[in-house]
Each structure stands twice: as C-alpha cells, then as structure tokens.
Design a protein around this motif. Structure first.
Motif: not given
Lengths: 465, 329
Positions: A247-249, A460-461, B19-22, B26
């Motif tokens: 489910a992760e990138p 972080d973005e 979840g911060g980078h999902r 995804t």
C-alpha cells in the motif's frame, strides 16, 4: 486438518513470529500449533514421543512434551540453550504459514528483532496467572518500534486460572491500556491453553464466554503485507496498523542490470534482444504500471516505465510488492545496482546524514567515531558514527544517556554516510526505511537499523522531488 | 555537527506517524497483484539468486538432478531471463547415482548451455584421500570432493537446494550462510538475517552457501513443478523395480546395494521422494504416476521425506547437523 489439494493453488503466504520467555509456554504453544495443525508427521512425532518417554514426561498432551518439537540442535539439547531463530512451516486450507520461532527473553532483543523483521504478525504470550508484566510492555514496545503490522496477544495457561472470564477480561483491558500508552493499535487478545490445546487451533468449549476465533483462526484471517486490499479493508476492524508493503508508494531498489547481448538464454533470438536493457529487482513497496512516471535516485532524473517483464519474461501491465520483476525504462539512462526507482513526486532529496534507531546485535560495542558499513536496499556505503544520542531503558522505554551501545541495546544514533542515500523514515516505510550496519573488518552484521525522522522532516513536502 | 536529541523511531505518541507521504504514489492494487503463496516464494527465491549474482565474483549452483535442485535451476532461468544462467553448476558425484538421474543431469546442462563441474567421490577413493565406509553409504563422503571443487574453482558462493523443512538442523540455517576456510558451519555463530537485506560479506578463503528455496516445503516444490510443467528424472514417478526391504525402507537392487540372504528380492511399484546415493536412498511404495498424483500423495503423507527414504539421516539424531558442521550442505 488435512489439506485439500484443490485449495492450495490459491493459498496465500503468512509469516509470523512468537515473543515470550520459556516460562510463558512459548515452546509448548509452537509445538501445539504444529501438532494440532498436523504439521508434525508420524516419524518426527515418534522420535519426540521416545525422547518424552525417556524423560518421564506424561500428562495432558498424551505423553508428548510438545516443547521438544522445537528443540533442534545437539548443543540445544545437551546444554539447554537455544540458538537464535528457527523457521517452521505448516499450512491450512486457507494459508501457508512461515513461523519464525524466536527463542528467549525479550532482553535478547536481538532474537526478537531478527524474527519480527520479516513478520506479518507477532504473537506475544502472557501467563494468565501473572497478567500484564513489565515484560509485556517491553514486548509490545519493541514490536511497535519494529512496526510489525499485527500484534496478537495469547493469554496462555487459561486452564490454570479455572478458565476465568474475569481474569481474561482484566488482562485484555490491561493490554489495551498498555497499547494505547505506547501508541500501538490495540491487539487482538485470545485466551489459550497451549498445554491442553484450548483455542489454539480449534475453539474451546471451556471458554464459552469467549466468542472470538482460535489463535490459528486469527492468524488465518489477518491480512498479510503482500495483500493490500484486504489489509486496507481490515485496518479499522482488526486493530491492524494497516501498514503493508504493497500500500506504500512504489519503491524498487535496482539489483542488477540485465543486458544479455551475447549471453542470451538458449532459444531466444539475438535480433530481438540485441538492445535489451532491463533493471532487475524486487518491488519493495507499492505497485507500478507500464507508462508510470518514475524518479531515479540518487540522481533525481525522471523517466517512464516502458515495460515490465515478470519472471521468465512474462509481459506484465502492472506489478506490486513483493514481486520480483525486470523494468524497462523509456529513456536510455545509465542506471546501476544500488540505485532506487521510485514513483515520481513521492521521494525526498537523498541525504548523507542518517538519524536512526539501531538494535545492536554484536558483542562488540558501538562507540562514537567508529567506521562501519551501511547496507540500505541494494547499496552498501561507508559510514561514520557521529553521535550516540542515548539508549532505550527497556523498562520505562525512555531514552537515557549513553556513550556506547552493547549487545541487545536499542539506541538513537546519528551516522554520516560517504554517499547520499534515499532515506525514508522506517515508521512509514518498513522496507526502504530499514538498513544493516556491517563491520568493515570481518563483514559481520552489527545492527539492525531503522531510519528515524530527519530534523526538519515535519516540513517534508519541500523535500519531495 | 548537530547534537539535538533525535527521538527514537516511533516510540510513544510523539513518534513518527505513517501516512505523511501516502498521497501521490498510492493506488488501488491491481487484481493480478493478489499473490499466491507460490508467487511469493518464487519472488523471494529470485531476489536471493539475483542478490548473490550481483554481490559475488564466482558463484556456482549445486545440481544433482534431484527435484529441489531442478526447481532451483528453473528459478535461475527465470531470474536472469533473457540472459542465460550466469554461473556453472556443480555436481558432487558419489559414483552410486541412478543412471536415469545422471542422464537427466547431462541433458539439462546441454539444454541450458551450462558448464558442469563434477566433484567425484570415486576419484578421492581411488587416490586414497577417502575410504569407503563399512556400511557402504557414500553420502557422508561428499563433503571432501565438494570442498575440493569449491577451492579448485575459487567459488565464493555456492547455491544449494536445502530446505528448512527437511531437517531440524536445516530449520536453523540462514539463507546466506557463511562458511570458513574449512567449509564449516557454526550454528552458534550465525549472522542474524534481517528483513530481506542479505549480508554476503566474506574474507578471502571463506565462502557463502546460499539457499534460495529455504522457505519452500516439499509440497510447495511439487505444486510448483506441476504449475510450471518442470521435467524431472523418471524415478520420481511410479515404476516397477526389483527391491528388498531393509530397516523399513525399500532399497533398489543394484551394484551398490545388494540384498543380504535374509532380504528377499521382490518386484514392487515404487517411486522416489528424494534422489541421492543409491546405497542409502529408499523408494516408497506408490502408484503416483503423474505430477498431479504426486501432489496428492505428498499432501496426504504422514512421513517426512527424509524420514521415509534417507538412511544417512538415521545414523544419529543429529546426523544432518554433524555433516553440516563439517562442510556438507
């Protein structure tokens, strides 16, 4: 439980480990699971029965000391010690199981970390007579640190408290309170007697107040990290973290470049494969489809996926973790082993500063200023230990000051890397947030590493490339 | 240099939340990605094969013509497609092999265009570097020719088809197992194996044994053989053979296993569950003539593969462990 062969083709694979000291009945529980799921065949059982009889064993399990089933090596039997992790296998109609049978007390975090690093679930034992101890908190904290997707608690020896509902209810409430205090999803709790077999493989009539499934029933129904759909669906109801690799990138560490040219497999046409260049690897997380935009790290270049070749060259439209595939890219780029192919727009700038938790596995202590190797994905780089920020007190789970890490310590350590790596926090990326610390002198594995939050990560973005 | 205190990963409420980078990467998982246990095992094995080829200078693969090594070699053809299998195969020939299996070995090597290295027990016996055992069993004699071939060819990694479900000593074996200059296995001093990050570091003289199918069971092997349509030596399927009974096992009558006067020879329909030295490998009574029949038979069997058919594992309770410590697989 004999296996219906027709069901097997569709069965999934589930990996789990156990945590608990010998006094909690862990070996007996493992033996019971294997025995009652018919994973122990007649000749093995005969050998165990003979040894049990020689040792004068008798009682509820029909004269067999189930713990002997997990007691493998000569040195273990002769010296009563247990050597690291053993792997055992059994299957039901629904699932094939790989059980990492981890010996020892949680103070030997080395064993727990090793077994739990690949586990979809860990079963923690609690003795019903003793209830939740400091040790239980330790177990749950370490498993939380490791981000094990599912934690299941087995309240063992329920027969020794007269199958008491109130004892069980109280322990379950205590477990929930501990879980909440450390930020862990509330685990499923099952009352069992490993010795007598209650609620291990089949549901017991002696716990009529318990309406849930047997321990094996729980393990059969938990989603595996390889199965994102059921994981997402179940994340609210089963106390799962919902943390799954798939489910992760998308993340794909490049293992090797396949450019066969003259060394083609027999029967393939040289004309067709003359210009073949594919990047082989195992998808660490997420999924990928032909046409997807990807970013290459550490260079930050971007391209798209032109083709996905499955094992043996089967053309795939898409693939997901943990499939091993070969990717072909649209642009002629010089990509080598050790690079990472990731979904575009989901990665941060690679960094040479690594803030981490280390679980120290070696008798040789870690000191500030040491030189080590870091293996992250398919890349191994030199590193310098800049600072040891402290180690965990395993009772309070607070960070305490420390200038070195000894065997079984878990510490907060800052490393400086010789080359920048695409680091991601372990808490969100179990595969690409993990690394090994290796001794450059003898090559031994010194520590299990988990990438921590980098200072400034909260904004972080900005780092996304 | 920063000296701020960095919170240890994920402990307590203040720890990192996932979840911060999902968002961007995804997507709903395609239906095809619901992987069966065989798909997952295949992917893991291919990952291990590729890691070893990427990190070592001179790997080789043990190939006996037995089902486990046949499956392992098949996985290698899939792992390196469209390239050929990028290493030689090594067979330790006890001199007591089934002719069907040697023939199968040679045909396979030819078909895949591989180089075959043979370590010969017979040559060691002829040179007086090994002595025949009183019980006639040659399996324990394989260690010297194996280590000899590894040294002569300077192999630094050797793939073996060992499975952890075969034996309690193998249940403790790592996927990458470091061996010293004598080829010895030290079960008390193994490297921990974490996540799927395999550490293949070794010094000169040491080598690594790699076990890509560690996590497969006998039944997985047979289901995979069925799914992939993999050819095996004919002795794995039911056939009629002259046999005699010894220690509860059916031994083939042949030049290396002769019945004693008290052991009458009978013709039985049998097949082999393992393929090893003729002097210590027993057949099982079976009418399973096809892969599908064998899958059904193995799923229902109440005996382990080695318990049913391997005399060498009956020598002592720790026979496999003792051989492994000496350098055996």
């Amino acid at each position: 439980m004999s296996i219906a062969v027709t069901e097997l083709g569709a069965s999934t694979l589930f990996r789990f480990a156990t945590a608990g000291s010998v006094d909690d009945g862990k070996s007996t529980l493992v033996g019971r699971l294997l025995h009652d799921s018919k994973a122990i065949l007649a000749d093995t059982l005969d050998a165990v029965a003979r040894t049990s009889a020689e040792r004068g064993f008798g009682g509820a399990s029909g004269g067999i000391d189930l713990a002997l089933l997990t007691d493998g090596l000569r040195a273990e039997r002769e010296q009563g010690i247990t050597i690291d992790v053993a792997y055992r296998y059994f299957a039901t109609n629904r699932r094939s199981f790989i059980l990492a049978d981890c010996p020892g007390h949680v103070q030997y975090t080395k064993n727990t970390v090793t077994g739990a690093s690949t586990a979809d679930a860990v079963v923690v034992l609690i003795d019903a007579r003793k209830g939740v101890l400091e040790q239980t908190r330790r177990h749950l904290s370490v498993l939380h640190l490791l981000r094990v997707p599912h934690v299941v608690v087995a309240v063992n020896k329920i027969d020794l408290v007269g199958f008491s509902e109130s004892v069980f209810t109280e322990i379950a409430a205590d477990v929930a309170a501990v879980a909440e205090s450390i930020g862990l999803a509330v685990p499923v709790v099952v009352p069992v007697s490993a010795l007598a077999g209650d609620n291990v493989v089949s549901v017991s009539a002696r716990t009529p107040w318990y309406s849930g499934p047997s321990l094996l029933g729980v393990l059969e129904s938990l989603p595996s990290t390889d199965d994102a759909e059921s994981a997402a669906a179940a994340s609210d109801s089963t106390g799962s973290t919902g943390l799954t690799d798939s489910a992760e990138p998308f993340r794909f560490p490049v293992q090797l470049v396949l450019r066969p040219q003259g060394g083609l497999a027999p029967g393939l046409s040289a004309d067709e494969f003359r210009d073949y260049r594919g990047y082989a690897g195992q998808i660490a997380s997420g999924s990928v489809a032909v046409g997807d935009a990807v970013t290459l790290l550490p260079t930050g270049r971007s391209t798209t996926v032109a083709g996905i070749d499955g094992p043996g060259g089967v053309a795939l439209a898409s693939a997901a973790a943990p499939q091993s595939v070969v990717l072909r890219l649209a642009d002629e780029l010089d990509v080598a082993r050790g690079e990472l192919i990731a979904a575009a727009g989901t990665v941060r700038e690679p960094s040479q500063d690594l803030y981490s938790s280390l679980s120290w596995l070696s008798p040789k202590p870690l000191r500030e200023g040491s030189r080590v190797l870091v293996k992250h994905g398919t890349r191994t780089v030199q590193a310098l230990v800049r600072a040891i920020n402290g180690k965990l007190d395993l009772d309070s789970f607070e960070l305490e000051p420390a200038s070195s890490l000894e065997l079984n310590d878990i510490g907060s350590v800052q490393l400086r890397l010789a080359s920048a790596l695409p680091l991601e926090p372990y808490a969100a990326h179990r595969r690409t947030g993990a690394f090994l610390v290796i001794d450059p002198v003898d090559g031994n594995t010194l520590a299990a590493g988990m990438v921590g939050e980098h200072p400034g990560d909260s904004e972080d973005e900005r780092y996304v490339i | 240099m920063s000296t701020e205190t960095i919170p240890v990963v994920g402990v307590g409420h203040g720890g990192a939340r996932r979840g911060g980078h999902r968002g961007a990467g995804t997507r709903p998982l395609p239906e095809a990605a619901r992987l069966s246990s065989l798909d997952v095992l295949e992917s893991e094995s291919i990952h291990i094969l590729r890691e070893v080829v990427a990190e070592f200078e001179r790997p080789a693969m043990l190939f006996s013509g037995g089902k486990d090594s046949v499956v392992m070699l098949h996985l290698a053809t899939k792992a390196f497609w469209p390239g050929r299998v990028p290493f030689p195969v090594l067979h330790v020939d006890t001199g007591h092999n089934f002719p069907e299996v040697l023939d199968f070995r040679d045909r396979t090597v030819e078909r895949l265009g591989l180089r075959l290295v043979v370590g010969s027990v017979q040559e060691y016996l002829d040179r007086g570097e090994l002595a025949e055992r009183a019980d006639g069993t040659r399996n324990p004699l394989q260690t010297a020719p194996l280590l000899g071939a590894i040294a002569a060819e300077k192999f630094d990694a050797v793939f073996g088809g060992g499975r952890r479900d075969e034996d309690k000593a193998r249940a403790k074996e790592r996927i990458l197992s470091l061996r010293d200059e004598f080829g010895q296995w030290d079960p008390r001093n193994q490297r921990p194996e974490l996540w799927n990050l395999y550490n293949g570091r070794h010094t000169v003289g040491q080598h690594v044994r790699a076990f890509p199918i560690s996590n497969w069971t006998e039944l997985d092997i047979w289901r995979y053989i069925e799914r992939e349509g993999i050819e095996l030596p004919s002795i794995y399927y039911a056939h009629e053979r002259e046999v005699f009974e010894r220690d509860g096992m059916w031994m083939a009558v042949g030049p290396y296993s002769e019945p004693r006067a008290s052991e009458p020879v009978v013709a039985k329909t049998v097949r082999y569950r393992t393929v090893g030295d003729m002097s210590c490998t027993g057949a099982v009574l079976s009418s399973a003539a096809s892969v599908a029949d064998v899958v059904v038979e193995v799923a229902a069997s109440t005996l382990t593969e080695r318990g049913a058919t391997r005399a060498d594992d009956r020598i002592s309770e720790a026979a496999m462990e003792d051989r492994k410590k000496d350098g055996y697989f």
